[in-house]
Design a protein around this motif. Structure first.
Motif, mmCIF file in Angstrom:
data_model
loop_
_atom_site.group_PDB
_atom_site.id
_atom_site.type_symbol
_atom_site.label_atom_id
_atom_site.label_comp_id
_atom_site.label_asym_id
_atom_site.label_seq_id
_atom_site.Cartn_x
_atom_site.Cartn_y
_atom_site.Cartn_z
ATOM 1 N N CYS A 49 179.283 109.528 -13.582
ATOM 2 C CA CYS A 49 178.934 108.105 -13.418
ATOM 3 C C CYS A 49 179.910 107.373 -12.504
ATOM 4 O O CYS A 49 179.593 106.309 -11.980
ATOM 5 C CB CYS A 49 178.890 107.426 -14.781
ATOM 6 N N LYS A 50 181.109 107.901 -12.353
ATOM 7 C CA LYS A 50 182.142 107.359 -11.459
ATOM 8 C C LYS A 50 182.493 105.902 -11.711
ATOM 9 O O LYS A 50 182.584 105.093 -10.803
ATOM 10 C CB LYS A 50 181.740 107.563 -10.006
ATOM 11 N N ARG A 51 182.694 105.594 -12.989
ATOM 12 C CA ARG A 51 183.099 104.238 -13.357
ATOM 13 C C ARG A 51 183.464 104.181 -14.832
ATOM 14 O O ARG A 51 183.319 105.147 -15.563
ATOM 15 C CB ARG A 51 182.026 103.218 -13.038
ATOM 16 N N ALA A 52 183.886 103.011 -15.243
ATOM 17 C CA ALA A 52 184.212 102.764 -16.648
ATOM 18 C C ALA A 52 183.137 101.885 -17.264
ATOM 19 O O ALA A 52 182.361 101.243 -16.560
ATOM 20 C CB ALA A 52 185.571 102.075 -16.753
ATOM 21 N N SER A 53 183.106 101.874 -18.584
ATOM 22 C CA SER A 53 182.220 100.960 -19.303
ATOM 23 C C SER A 53 183.068 100.129 -20.255
ATOM 24 O O SER A 53 184.218 100.459 -20.537
ATOM 25 C CB SER A 53 181.141 101.717 -20.075
ATOM 26 N N ILE A 54 182.473 99.077 -20.748
ATOM 27 C CA ILE A 54 183.160 98.169 -21.664
ATOM 28 C C ILE A 54 182.359 98.125 -22.955
ATOM 29 O O ILE A 54 181.140 97.971 -22.926
ATOM 30 C CB ILE A 54 183.274 96.757 -21.049
ATOM 31 N N GLN A 55 183.057 98.286 -24.076
ATOM 32 C CA GLN A 55 182.416 98.173 -25.380
ATOM 33 C C GLN A 55 183.054 97.022 -26.134
ATOM 34 O O GLN A 55 184.251 96.769 -25.994
ATOM 35 C CB GLN A 55 182.600 99.445 -26.219
ATOM 36 N N GLY A 56 182.285 96.359 -26.941
ATOM 37 C CA GLY A 56 182.823 95.277 -27.753
ATOM 38 C C GLY A 56 181.737 94.626 -28.586
ATOM 39 O O GLY A 56 180.584 95.060 -28.588
ATOM 40 N N LYS A 57 182.155 93.580 -29.288
ATOM 41 C CA LYS A 57 181.238 92.840 -30.158
ATOM 42 C C LYS A 57 181.228 91.376 -29.753
ATOM 43 O O LYS A 57 182.248 90.833 -29.318
ATOM 44 C CB LYS A 57 181.686 92.957 -31.618
ATOM 45 N N ARG A 58 180.081 90.757 -29.930
ATOM 46 C CA ARG A 58 179.969 89.333 -29.634
ATOM 47 C C ARG A 58 180.885 88.543 -30.565
ATOM 48 O O ARG A 58 181.240 89.008 -31.645
ATOM 49 C CB ARG A 58 178.525 88.875 -29.832
ATOM 50 N N PRO A 59 181.216 87.302 -30.192
ATOM 51 C CA PRO A 59 182.038 86.477 -31.082
ATOM 52 C C PRO A 59 181.332 86.225 -32.412
ATOM 53 O O PRO A 59 180.102 86.133 -32.460
ATOM 54 C CB PRO A 59 182.239 85.172 -30.318
ATOM 55 N N ALA A 60 182.090 86.114 -33.465
ATOM 56 C CA ALA A 60 181.531 85.958 -34.812
ATOM 57 C C ALA A 60 180.742 84.660 -34.970
ATOM 58 O O ALA A 60 179.843 84.591 -35.796
ATOM 59 C CB ALA A 60 182.640 86.034 -35.852
ATOM 60 N N HIS A 61 181.052 83.637 -34.186
ATOM 61 C CA HIS A 61 180.362 82.354 -34.342
ATOM 62 C C HIS A 61 178.986 82.315 -33.670
ATOM 63 O O HIS A 61 178.257 81.341 -33.824
ATOM 64 C CB HIS A 61 181.231 81.207 -33.805
ATOM 65 N N ILE A 62 178.605 83.368 -32.963
ATOM 66 C CA ILE A 62 177.296 83.419 -32.321
ATOM 67 C C ILE A 62 176.244 83.778 -33.366
ATOM 68 O O ILE A 62 176.386 84.726 -34.114
ATOM 69 C CB ILE A 62 177.275 84.471 -31.188
ATOM 70 N N ALA A 63 175.171 83.035 -33.415
ATOM 71 C CA ALA A 63 174.122 83.246 -34.423
ATOM 72 C C ALA A 63 173.080 84.236 -33.904
ATOM 73 O O ALA A 63 172.013 83.857 -33.432
ATOM 74 C CB ALA A 63 173.468 81.927 -34.787
ATOM 75 N N VAL A 64 173.419 85.523 -33.957
ATOM 76 C CA VAL A 64 172.478 86.588 -33.606
ATOM 77 C C VAL A 64 172.555 87.662 -34.680
ATOM 78 O O VAL A 64 173.551 87.785 -35.391
ATOM 79 C CB VAL A 64 172.770 87.197 -32.212
ATOM 80 N N ASP A 65 171.501 88.442 -34.780
ATOM 81 C CA ASP A 65 171.440 89.477 -35.811
ATOM 82 C C ASP A 65 172.454 90.592 -35.604
ATOM 83 O O ASP A 65 172.939 91.171 -36.566
ATOM 84 C CB ASP A 65 170.035 90.094 -35.871
ATOM 85 N N ASP A 66 172.767 90.912 -34.353
ATOM 86 C CA ASP A 66 173.631 92.059 -34.076
ATOM 87 C C ASP A 66 175.082 91.669 -33.771
ATOM 88 O O ASP A 66 175.750 92.325 -32.999
ATOM 89 C CB ASP A 66 173.055 92.890 -32.937
ATOM 90 N N VAL A 67 175.591 90.620 -34.414
ATOM 91 C CA VAL A 67 176.938 90.137 -34.126
ATOM 92 C C VAL A 67 178.014 91.189 -34.426
ATOM 93 O O VAL A 67 179.060 91.195 -33.801
ATOM 94 C CB VAL A 67 177.223 88.799 -34.865
ATOM 95 N N ASP A 68 177.761 92.104 -35.338
ATOM 96 C CA ASP A 68 178.738 93.147 -35.654
ATOM 97 C C ASP A 68 178.407 94.498 -35.030
ATOM 98 O O ASP A 68 179.042 95.501 -35.325
ATOM 99 C CB ASP A 68 178.903 93.284 -37.167
#
Length: 125
Positions: A49-68
């Motif tokens: 792929c010749k690159r990096a990726s970024i993983q993380g989680k949305r901020p806890a105050h965001i009202a979405v189902d997949d926040v974690d």
């Protein structure tokens, strides 16, 4: 770029993949500083792929189902040509997540995020 506080976390991958360095730097800083993602990590997708990726989680105050849920973001430049084969390689390198976000960075540092899923997926309406 080298004088920015986030550079030490990105330096090895920026040097390893100089063609995608700018998009990685811009996307990382957008997710960490502007969008305030949590538990952010940068990983090497390897020579295929010749690159990096970024993983993380949305901020806890965001009202979405997949926040974690850990989300995967792959930065690229608007001027790059990508193929379905390359996208398939990215999914494999990330151990086939349910979806990933392609962060497309323009010359003026704007970023557009596209959610990609393997196969044909009907969007939620």
């Amino acid at each position: 770029m080298e004088s920015h506080p986030s550079y030490p976390k990105l330096s090895i991958l920026v040097q390893k993949y100089p063609l995608s360095a700018g998009s990685l730097f811009q996307t990382y800083n957008d997710l960490v500083l502007a969008q305030q993602w949590r538990d952010v990590q940068v990983t090497d997708l390897g020579e295929t792929c010749k690159r990096a990726s970024i993983q993380g989680k949305r901020p806890a105050h965001i009202a979405v189902d997949d926040v974690d849920t850990t989300l995967h973001v792959v930065p690229c430049s608007m001027s790059e040509s990508i193929s379905l084969g390359w996208i398939s390689d990215v999914f494999k390198a990330l151990s086939n997540p349910e979806s990933l976000y392609l962060a497309i960075v323009t010359d003026d540092s704007s970023i557009v995020y596209y959610k990609l899923s393997p196969g044909i997926v009907k969007p939620f309406v």
